[in-house]
Design a protein around this motif. Structure first.
Motif, mmCIF file in Angstrom:
data_model
loop_
_atom_site.group_PDB
_atom_site.id
_atom_site.type_symbol
_atom_site.label_atom_id
_atom_site.label_comp_id
_atom_site.label_asym_id
_atom_site.label_seq_id
_atom_site.Cartn_x
_atom_site.Cartn_y
_atom_site.Cartn_z
ATOM 1 N N THR A 165 0.752 -1.141 -0.042
ATOM 2 C CA THR A 165 -0.111 -0.090 0.155
ATOM 3 C C THR A 165 0.909 1.187 -0.068
ATOM 4 O O THR A 165 2.156 1.181 0.176
ATOM 5 N N GLY A 166 0.158 2.392 0.019
ATOM 6 C CA GLY A 166 0.979 3.722 0.088
ATOM 7 C C GLY A 166 1.569 4.079 -1.040
ATOM 8 O O GLY A 166 1.463 3.446 -2.354
ATOM 9 N N PRO A 167 2.689 4.789 -0.955
ATOM 10 C CA PRO A 167 3.369 5.349 -2.267
ATOM 11 C C PRO A 167 3.898 4.309 -3.016
ATOM 12 O O PRO A 167 4.102 4.234 -4.253
ATOM 13 N N GLU A 168 4.722 3.202 -2.447
ATOM 14 C CA GLU A 168 5.125 2.039 -2.945
ATOM 15 C C GLU A 168 4.347 1.273 -3.716
ATOM 16 O O GLU A 168 4.506 0.741 -4.949
ATOM 17 N N GLY A 169 2.937 1.030 -3.318
ATOM 18 C CA GLY A 169 1.985 0.534 -3.944
ATOM 19 C C GLY A 169 1.565 1.048 -5.339
ATOM 20 O O GLY A 169 1.553 0.501 -6.394
ATOM 21 N N ILE A 170 1.547 2.691 -5.343
ATOM 22 C CA ILE A 170 1.365 3.442 -6.455
ATOM 23 C C ILE A 170 2.520 3.167 -7.467
ATOM 24 O O ILE A 170 2.086 2.996 -8.664
ATOM 25 N N GLU A 171 3.553 3.256 -7.179
ATOM 26 C CA GLU A 171 4.641 2.910 -7.905
ATOM 27 C C GLU A 171 4.477 1.635 -8.574
ATOM 28 O O GLU A 171 4.807 1.338 -9.901
ATOM 29 N N LEU A 172 4.153 0.622 -7.744
ATOM 30 C CA LEU A 172 3.946 -0.724 -8.456
ATOM 31 C C LEU A 172 2.925 -0.892 -9.503
ATOM 32 O O LEU A 172 3.075 -1.551 -10.565
ATOM 33 N N ARG A 173 1.832 -0.102 -9.194
ATOM 34 C CA ARG A 173 0.798 -0.072 -10.261
ATOM 35 C C ARG A 173 0.854 0.478 -11.483
ATOM 36 O O ARG A 173 0.919 0.243 -12.587
#
Length: 558
Positions: A260-268
């Motif tokens: 989740t969070g910023p890392e999750g956004i980067e992965l998406r």
């Protein structure tokens, strides 16, 4: 349309549900990250039959705020589950409500295409607008046409020889798909990478499957839930998830599912980037790209346009949809049958009610007809004699009836089996359903397999009730069955009233579609006292009677 949507949205939830506008209460059963970083949500609850279909635009919202939520589309459904695709995962415990959503995107594109039409100033546009007179092209011979029958070959050569507009008239069972596949093969051999299009997913699936079987590398675009299982291996998503980048995409999705969070956004974002690269690679290698016109307009803006677009079932396509296409390609090859159902529209604008194919035929464009039909025997062919006259001939392989009479009519006149109207203003007929069940049981007792039978009706209310009565039966509205066929077709026409009011059932094209779906046997159920107000129905019943297939409902029940 906007006013009606606003009226329904203003109703209390119970009234919205009764009107078919909303479904509730629903609980979230699963949330799954899918391709391109989007989210699929599986909801559980009671989903009324035929209320929604895959692809419908909807709004997913909390029950307490039914008009504030996530815009999405239906991916799939049955009577207990509803799967939606949304951009972001919904937050909260629920319960949830799903309501219909207005989506004017494609409509706006079509309006804009009509407004720009006169400014296109291309040879194709000038022909379509009538600035240039129709002409007969020189036939273009090609080895791909060698296996066609004479009428198919003549039509294919004329279509391929046309530099801007080629038309093919394909009555039921005449091998229209075979002809179009041969044209697609010829285009591929000539260095083109054509688009294969239709208005319905069923028509695109059929064409894509036949083209792939003929050796063409076909990529099928569209929502996977609306594509038949037999064609899933041709879809863009399947090709990507089983291609050279699949391992990277699957690993990124696995990580994103637990981050989740910023890392999750980067992965998406990384998933979207890999997906886009894989998509470019798959599309660049295809011989043919197959999709509905709706998919082209909503998801195909980044596609490199070919020279030629081949459009099947073009009689069903509203003209504005093809003007969007005309702005991108240089040649149309349109195939269809104006004697079958036209575009389904909710407008009285004549530019939309009439298909472009029909308008071009009326303007004098060459319209070669396929004249040998491979579907039904001579007795069934006689039922559509008014429509196609003596031009159509049964191929020797199907000419002889398996059993005679090949057509039967069960007349409900005088039985008191009047039509009824449901809460959504659709019609049904309980008496005809009772007779239909009896016919179904007789067929099964005679050794006919359920998969050989199709049941058609003009009305959704009748369709819903017959599906409840015969779970698992292959049934649909007449419109939905266009382009399909079965060994046995049972048609329940519903209308029975003292005023002889037939509504849209009076359209002879709808009757033609119902009758021409059968390969071996047709059974009609209806009140001849009402339906006989139409000369088309009366002649049909007279011809069935001449074959020895007319039976009174009283006689049938006893």
């Amino acid at each position: 349309m906007e006013d009606e949507h606003a009226r329904l949205a203003a109703l209390p939830l119970a009234a919205r549900a009764a009107a078919g506008f909303s479904v509730y209460p629903l609980t979230i059963e699963a949330t799954e990250l899918r391709s391109k970083g989007r989210v699929n949500v599986v909801l559980r609850g009671r989903v009324p039959a035929d209320l929604l279909t895959a692809g419908d635009p909807v709004l997913l919202a909390p029950l307490g705020r039914p008009d504030e939520g996530h815009a999405g589309r239906v991916e799939g459904l049955d009577e207990h589950t509803l799967e939606l695709r949304v951009d972001d995962p919904p937050q909260g415990a629920g319960p949830w409500v799903v309501s219909r959503r207005l989506d004017f995107y494609v409509h706006g594109l079509q309006v804009a295409a009509l407004e720009r039409a006169e400014r296109l100033n291309t040879p194709l546009a000038n022909l379509l607008l009538g600035y240039e007179k129709p002409y007969r092209a020189d036939p273009y011979e090609h080895p791909a046409f060698e296996g066609l029958d004479p009428s198919q070959r003549a039509a294919a050569e004329l279509a391929l020889g046309a530099t801007e507009v080629g038309l093919v008239h394909g009555p039921p069972g005449t091998g229209k798909t075979v002809t179009l596949v041969a044209i697609l093969r010829a285009l591929r051999d000539l260095g083109e990478r054509p688009w294969a299009l239709a208005d319905s997913n069923a028509a695109v699936d059929h064409l894509a499957q036949k083209a792939q079987a003929a050796g063409l590398d076909v990529v099928r675009l569209g929502a996977s839930a609306r594509i038949e299982s037999a064609v899933q291996h041709l879809t863009l998503e399947w090709r990507i998830l089983n291609g050279p980048r699949s391992a990277v995409i699957r690993e990124l999705r696995r990580q994103a599912g637990r981050t989740t969070g910023p890392e999750g956004i980067e992965l998406r974002d990384a998933i979207r980037s890999e997906w886009a690269a894989a998509k470019r690679e798959v599309l660049a290698s295809a011989d043919v790209i197959a999709m509905t016109l709706g998919t082209l307009h909503t998801r195909g803006t980044e596609l490199v346009a070919p020279r030629t677009a081949v459009v099947d079932e073009a009689s069903q396509v509203p003209e504005p949809a093809l003007w969007l296409l005309a702005a991108r390609v240089k040649r149309f090859i349109l195939a269809g049958d104006p004697m079958q159902l036209g575009p389904v529209v909710k407008s009285r604008d004549p530019r939309i009610e009439k298909s472009l194919l029909q308008r071009l035929v009326e303007a004098g464009f060459p319209f070669p007809m396929l004249t040998t039909q491979y579907r039904f025997n001579t007795e069934l062919q006689a039922l559509s004699k008014d429509t196609y006259g003596k031009k159509l001939a049964a191929h020797p392989s199907v000419a002889e009836p398996v059993a005679s009479p090949a057509a039967q009519w069960i007349d409900t006149a005088g039985m008191g089996q009047d039509e009824e109207r449901d809460a959504l203003d659709s019609l049904y007929n309980v008496g005809e359903l009772r007779l239909l069940k009896r016919i179904w049981e007789e067929l099964l007792a005679a050794g006919v397999r359920p998969a050989q039978v199709g049941i058609v009706t003009p009305y959704r209310a009748q369709l819903s009730r017959l599906r409840e009565m015969l779970p698992g039966v292959d049934a649909g509205t007449v419109n939905a069955f266009q382009g399909r066929e079965k060994d046995v077709i049972i048609a329940t026409f519903v209308r029975s009233n003292a005023e002889q009011d037939l509504g849209f059932v009076a359209d002879p094209r709808r009757l033609n579609v119902a009758v021409t779906r059968a390969r071996q046997r047709f059974v009609g159920i209806g009140d001849v006292a009402t339906l006989g107000a139409s000369p088309h129905f009366q002649r049909l019943v007279d011809r069935i009677a001449a074959l020895g297939g007319y039976r009174s409902g009283w006689e049938f029940e006893s």
